[in-house]
Design a protein around this motif. Structure first.
Motif, PDB file in Angstrom:
ATOM      1  N   ASP A 199       0.856  -1.181   0.000  1.00 10.30           N
ATOM      2  CA  ASP A 199       0.000   0.000   0.000  1.00 10.30           C
ATOM      3  C   ASP A 199       0.895   1.235   0.000  1.00 10.30           C
ATOM      4  O   ASP A 199       2.132   1.137  -0.002  1.00 10.30           O
ATOM      5  CB  ASP A 199      -0.953   0.007   1.203  1.00 10.30           C
ATOM      6  CG  ASP A 199      -0.237  -0.210   2.531  1.00 10.30           C
ATOM      7  OD1 ASP A 199       0.902   0.275   2.680  1.00 10.30           O
ATOM      8  OD2 ASP A 199      -0.821  -0.860   3.420  1.00 10.30           O
ATOM      9  N   ASP A 200       0.275   2.407   0.019  1.00 12.65           N
ATOM     10  CA  ASP A 200       1.055   3.649  -0.038  1.00 12.65           C
ATOM     11  C   ASP A 200       1.922   3.841   1.198  1.00 12.65           C
ATOM     12  O   ASP A 200       3.017   4.419   1.114  1.00 12.65           O
ATOM     13  CB  ASP A 200       0.118   4.844  -0.195  1.00 12.65           C
ATOM     14  CG  ASP A 200      -0.426   4.981  -1.607  1.00 12.65           C
ATOM     15  OD1 ASP A 200      -0.071   4.146  -2.462  1.00 12.65           O
ATOM     16  OD2 ASP A 200      -1.207   5.924  -1.846  1.00 12.65           O
ATOM     17  N   ASP A 201       1.445   3.392   2.361  1.00 14.57           N
ATOM     18  CA  ASP A 201       2.262   3.547   3.567  1.00 14.57           C
ATOM     19  C   ASP A 201       3.560   2.758   3.450  1.00 14.57           C
ATOM     20  O   ASP A 201       4.640   3.276   3.767  1.00 14.57           O
ATOM     21  CB  ASP A 201       1.477   3.092   4.805  1.00 14.57           C
ATOM     22  CG  ASP A 201       0.356   4.054   5.161  1.00 14.57           C
ATOM     23  OD1 ASP A 201       0.558   5.277   4.995  1.00 14.57           O
ATOM     24  OD2 ASP A 201      -0.715   3.586   5.582  1.00 14.57           O
ATOM     25  N   GLY A 246       4.872   1.819   0.645  1.00 14.22           N
ATOM     26  CA  GLY A 246       5.604   2.418  -0.462  1.00 14.22           C
ATOM     27  C   GLY A 246       6.412   3.632  -0.037  1.00 14.22           C
ATOM     28  O   GLY A 246       7.577   3.784  -0.437  1.00 14.22           O
ATOM     29  N   ALA A 267       2.622   8.545   4.155  1.00 12.04           N
ATOM     30  CA  ALA A 267       1.985   8.661   2.843  1.00 12.04           C
ATOM     31  C   ALA A 267       1.280  10.003   2.666  1.00 12.04           C
ATOM     32  O   ALA A 267       1.257  10.561   1.557  1.00 12.04           O
ATOM     33  CB  ALA A 267       0.993   7.515   2.640  1.00 12.04           C
ATOM     34  N   TYR A 300       3.719  12.552   1.504  1.00 11.88           N
ATOM     35  CA  TYR A 300       4.058  12.323   0.094  1.00 11.88           C
ATOM     36  C   TYR A 300       2.967  12.896  -0.819  1.00 11.88           C
ATOM     37  O   TYR A 300       3.253  13.647  -1.753  1.00 11.88           O
ATOM     38  CB  TYR A 300       4.232  10.826  -0.158  1.00 11.88           C
ATOM     39  CG  TYR A 300       4.441  10.474  -1.618  1.00 11.88           C
ATOM     40  CD1 TYR A 300       5.717  10.455  -2.167  1.00 11.88           C
ATOM     41  CD2 TYR A 300       3.365  10.171  -2.449  1.00 11.88           C
ATOM     42  CE1 TYR A 300       5.917  10.148  -3.505  1.00 11.88           C
ATOM     43  CE2 TYR A 300       3.541   9.865  -3.787  1.00 11.88           C
ATOM     44  CZ  TYR A 300       4.834   9.853  -4.311  1.00 11.88           C
ATOM     45  OH  TYR A 300       5.015   9.551  -5.637  1.00 11.88           O
ATOM     46  N   HIS A 301       1.732  12.525  -0.562  1.00 12.71           N
ATOM     47  CA  HIS A 301       0.645  12.975  -1.429  1.00 12.71           C
ATOM     48  C   HIS A 301       0.431  14.484  -1.337  1.00 12.71           C
ATOM     49  O   HIS A 301       0.061  15.130  -2.338  1.00 12.71           O
ATOM     50  CB  HIS A 301      -0.642  12.228  -1.089  1.00 12.71           C
ATOM     51  CG  HIS A 301      -0.608  10.792  -1.511  1.00 12.71           C
ATOM     52  ND1 HIS A 301      -0.508  10.402  -2.829  1.00 12.71           N
ATOM     53  CD2 HIS A 301      -0.648   9.637  -0.778  1.00 12.71           C
ATOM     54  CE1 HIS A 301      -0.490   9.078  -2.905  1.00 12.71           C
ATOM     55  NE2 HIS A 301      -0.571   8.599  -1.679  1.00 12.71           N
ATOM     56  N   LEU A 328       5.784   6.733  -6.042  1.00 16.37           N
ATOM     57  CA  LEU A 328       4.684   5.784  -6.081  1.00 16.37           C
ATOM     58  C   LEU A 328       4.020   5.891  -7.448  1.00 16.37           C
ATOM     59  O   LEU A 328       3.787   6.995  -7.955  1.00 16.37           O
ATOM     60  CB  LEU A 328       3.649   6.088  -4.996  1.00 16.37           C
ATOM     61  CG  LEU A 328       4.116   6.078  -3.545  1.00 16.37           C
ATOM     62  CD1 LEU A 328       2.931   6.349  -2.624  1.00 16.37           C
ATOM     63  CD2 LEU A 328       4.775   4.756  -3.187  1.00 16.37           C
TER      64      LEU A 328
END
Length: 390
Positions: free
Chosen positions: A149-151, A153, A207, A210-211, A235
């Motif tokens: 998942d994004d975490d 990643g 995450a 990051y986003h 990502l």
């Protein structure tokens, strides 16, 4: 087992060794055969899915003198090798139908006037970024590795960032630029950093950070879309993967496979690590990346742990030790160790190009030799010298 996929950009060259704007024509051939996208189809896919190119097929790139290939999602490195050989052969077959060939070169050794691929998105890039976009004719290799998942990643991105310059050194394959020796092993990496969103990042921590950074970059109105967020590693916007983007396209398939194994090993090692990530400033990583692009494996690199110069062979050895447990668990240890040993013994694609040029004095001979190696034929500098005068 984490899955892995590879994207490679290839030069399309005519029989004289000069890049030829026949990529779109070759893609039309491939599209009729059901194995590629026309430029128009790809542009529609780009607008809907910035990472649509991760599927296995041939694709256009910014310049008409290029083709891009994408492998299927692979589990084993043997699959990666088969996929790369398959799609390189398909790219060569499509190019041959137009009177051209493909070469796994990260820049053109001979002087070239880059010709843009038709399409609204590419036209907007040229209008927005001016000379940077007009001059940009470079070929890289991107490796995707699956994450939960994004975490996970982002935790991976935070831990692998210090090792990414070493991957640039290992794959250096662009010593020439506009007919001259640039003095760099990877001049592609120098040219690429002219894009405003390219390069390393600070540690993200989570995450949401990051986003939020992606949103802030897009909010500047500078980059056109998420597909132009050219971080060294990111990502994927549409696939559950981390994408590492620092490598030149490798001249030899074997070196691309070694790269894929190393990237998967780095991702798995980072995902297992519970310690805080190394808080190395992005400014230091930019210097490390510059040094990797300058000397490849032919000089000192900035060691990712100490931050001090160290012989490239020692840094590569420490990278192997860093990922060895993950490689062993994936069954990749021997293959990657052998691949690194081969690179240290015979040198990079940049070393090969310079050897051919030293023996022939002919940059077109460099391209012809690269075409042969890209197709899987064994060619050394002496053979290239003979063929250039025959």
């Amino acid at each position: 087992m984490r899955t892995v996929g590879v994207e490679e950009e290839l030069l399309v060259v005519d029989p004289t060794g000069r890049p030829a704007p026949l990529g779109p024509d070759a893609l039309q051939v491939a599209s009729r055969r059901g194995e590629g996208e026309s430029p128009e189809e790809h542009e529609r896919a780009e607008q809907e899915e910035p990472d649509a190119g991760s599927a296995a097929h041939l694709m256009p790139e910014l310049k008409a003198q290029q083709l891009e290939l994408g492998t299927a999602v692979c589990t084993g490195l043997d699959e990666v090798e088969r996929e790369l050989r398959h799609w390189r052969a398909r790219a060569q077959s499509a190019a041959a139908a137009t009177g051209a060939s493909v070469a796994a070169l990260a820049t053109s050794p001979v002087p070239v006037d880059p010709i843009p691929t038709a399409g609204d998105r590419y036209a907007r890039m040229l209008d927005t970024f001016g000379l940077t976009a007009r001059e940009m004719l470079t070929c890289g290799c991107h490796v995707h590795v699956s994450v939960a998942d994004d975490d996970e990643g982002v935790a991976v991105l935070d831990r692998i960032r210090v090792w990414l310059p070493v991957l640039t050194a290992l794959t250096a394959n662009s010593p020439f630029w506009q007919g001259e020796d640039s003095g760099y092993a990877s001049f592609r990496s120098q040219a690429w950093h002219r894009w405003p969103s390219a390069g390393p990042n600070e540690v993200f921590a989570d995450a949401s950070t990051y986003h939020r950074l992606i949103d802030e970059v897009l909010a500047t109105g500078t980059v056109l879309d998420t597909g132009m967020v050219y971080f060294d590693a990111r990502l994927s916007a549409n696939w559950p993967t981390v994408e590492v983007r620092t490598a030149d396209v490798a001249l030899r398939v074997e070196d691309a496979v070694t790269l894929a194994g190393l990237v998967r090993g780095l991702v798995e090692t980072a995902a297992r690590d519970a310690a805080p990530p190394p808080d190395v400033p992005a400014a230091v990583l930019r210097v490390a990346a510059w040094r990797a692009g300058r000397s490849g494996l032919g000089g000192d690199l900035v060691h990712p742990v100490t931050g001090r110069p160290a012989p490239a062979a020692d840094v590569v050895g420490d990278l192997l030790e860093h990922v060895r447990p993950a490689l062993a668990d994936a069954g990749d240890e021997q293959l990657v160790a052998d691949g690194l040993a081969a690179l240290l013994r015979r040198g990079t694609g940049a070393d090969f190009q310079r050897r051919v040029h030293e023996q022939t004095g002919d940059l077109a001979a460099v391209v012809r030799a690269a075409v042969a190696v890209t197709a899987g034929r064994s060619v050394d500098a002496a053979q290239a010298a003979h063929s250039s005068t025959g």
